[in-house]
Design a protein around this motif. Sequence first.
Motif, PDB file in Angstrom:
ATOM      1  N   LYS A 238      -3.547   9.977   2.356  1.00  0.00           N
ATOM      2  CA  LYS A 238      -4.001   9.441   3.636  1.00  0.00           C
ATOM      3  C   LYS A 238      -4.911   8.225   3.524  1.00  0.00           C
ATOM      4  N   VAL A 239      -5.531   8.032   2.356  1.00  0.00           N
ATOM      5  CA  VAL A 239      -6.478   6.923   2.206  1.00  0.00           C
ATOM      6  C   VAL A 239      -5.946   5.854   1.255  1.00  0.00           C
ATOM      7  N   THR A 240      -5.609   6.259   0.037  1.00  0.00           N
ATOM      8  CA  THR A 240      -5.236   5.275  -0.977  1.00  0.00           C
ATOM      9  C   THR A 240      -3.819   4.756  -0.800  1.00  0.00           C
ATOM     10  N   LEU A 241      -2.878   5.664  -0.551  1.00  0.00           N
ATOM     11  CA  LEU A 241      -1.478   5.255  -0.457  1.00  0.00           C
ATOM     12  C   LEU A 241      -1.230   4.228   0.653  1.00  0.00           C
ATOM     13  N   PRO A 242      -1.790   4.396   1.875  1.00  0.00           N
ATOM     14  CA  PRO A 242      -1.579   3.361   2.891  1.00  0.00           C
ATOM     15  C   PRO A 242      -2.113   1.998   2.474  1.00  0.00           C
ATOM     16  N   ALA A 243      -3.248   1.987   1.760  1.00  0.00           N
ATOM     17  CA  ALA A 243      -3.801   0.711   1.300  1.00  0.00           C
ATOM     18  C   ALA A 243      -2.926   0.084   0.220  1.00  0.00           C
ATOM     19  N   LEU A 244      -2.306   0.945  -0.609  1.00  0.00           N
ATOM     20  CA  LEU A 244      -1.438   0.446  -1.685  1.00  0.00           C
ATOM     21  C   LEU A 244      -0.039   0.102  -1.182  1.00  0.00           C
TER      22      LEU A 244
END
Length: 539
Positions: A178-184
């Motif tokens: 929910k946090v890192t994957l959307p940014a990546l």
Amino acid sequence: MARLGLMALPVAFFGVFFAWPVAAIVARGLKADGTWQFGRITDVLAQSDIRHVLWFTTWQALASTALTLLVALPGAYVFARFDFPGKQILRAVVTVPFVLPTVVVGTAFLALVGRGGLLDELWGVRLDTTVWAILLAHVFFNYAVVVRTVGGLWSQLDPRQEEAARMLGASRLAAWRKVTLPALGPAVAAAALMVFLFTFTSFGVVQILGGPTFSTLEVEIYRQTSEIFDLATAAVLTIIQFVAVGSILALHAWTVRRRETALRLVDASGTARRPRGAGQWALLGGVLLTVVVLLLLPLAVLVQRSLDAPDFGYYRALTKSDGGVFLVPPIEAVGNSLSYALAATAIAMVIGGLAAAALTRRDAGRFVRGFDALLMLPLGVSAVTVGFGFLIALDEPPLDLRATWILVPLAQALVGVPFVVRTMLPVLRAVDHRLREAAAVLGASPWRVWREVDLPLVRRALLIAAGFAFAVSLGEFGATVFIARPDNPTLPVAVARLLGRAGELNYGQAMALSTILMVVCAVALLVLERLRTDRTGEF
């Protein structure tokens, strides 16, 4: 006006040495008696073997992309979040395959999985007649694209955001999802598109490992052009590839713009730490094992095969001329390649530097952004088409260059320019425009503003751009195979010619020349790694 002045030379260069040759070969294939024969497109697409080529080109590119992401994403995480001894050297080692010529990559895997290769000797297993050899070679070649593109952004994401989600009750997997994957997401999409582009237009790897069984669009264009002399079919395939590449680049530009939107980034040097716990050490060990088996083993086998003859026999044979395919000793290809690559680098730096400066200006509009996408086209448009187009378009006044040496560096520079622009552009955009304005207010000329303000800030990026341009020029094969003269072959062309001849001596010489080419590329890359910073020189 200043922006248009900066763009004038790059636009003229791409118009004369890219658009004109491509248009010439398309027109030669689709025009008859001065009339366009667009019905030939339908006729070509109706052929079952052509549809098979299109299908294979697409699905192998999708499979190669998925496999590359699966193998390389753990490596991207390790390089982004872990700090361990030898990390900088390993980063350079991981990037070596990407700057290697595709001919060398194909040769290395031929020595590993082909007839008489390591797997054949140990277990009697051959993969050179299967699609797995092509897929593994593509992963080998594109591993660094994912590690650099995704890992570069991952290292700058603030880890405290994920830690905050954990403190609020999210599991480790949920926090990452929910946090890192959307940014990546934009970086992963950009890497996937670049891998798909490189594998969709694959030539040297498929030509060497695919044999007569497998053929991509690029290989089929080469076959139709140089073996069957069916320019109509080659022209249709060129148009199809051009449309596909244009669509991929448009998607890539969109994902890059998303990647450049506001993210909470931090200094990359503060996000890496020593692995903790058995799981993280196991992940690091798994990535190191992958690098050794997938990246280092094929290169080691290549070197070993080049040393099979006693007393460096294959290397000594390179100094002799057989009077057959080569009019000169094959070793002269080393000097030819270095000379051509230096000339191509100089051209690429001038054209790419001017283009990057034009794209940096604050008044850049849609036309300039479209020009940015145009600069990337040589990476995906058939190099075979460009090379053969050179022979057709540049063989009569006012530009009769067919018999001159400059033809090869010009073709190589077309591939080098995108790397120069992509390396220079982020750094030039990071320069505070107020510094330039202040220098201009104090009476400095535009040239002095560049010399006193921009150059000190971008000097390192200039050197990195030159190194990348040199490496990719050294390994260019698709266009050079048409325009390199028999008495002045380049290293990739010489390797391909040796592999095309029967006999153990020719095979051994091909391995020796490939090893030499690999060493030259690796040295250039190690120099780049010494020059790079955490925010400079990423793909």
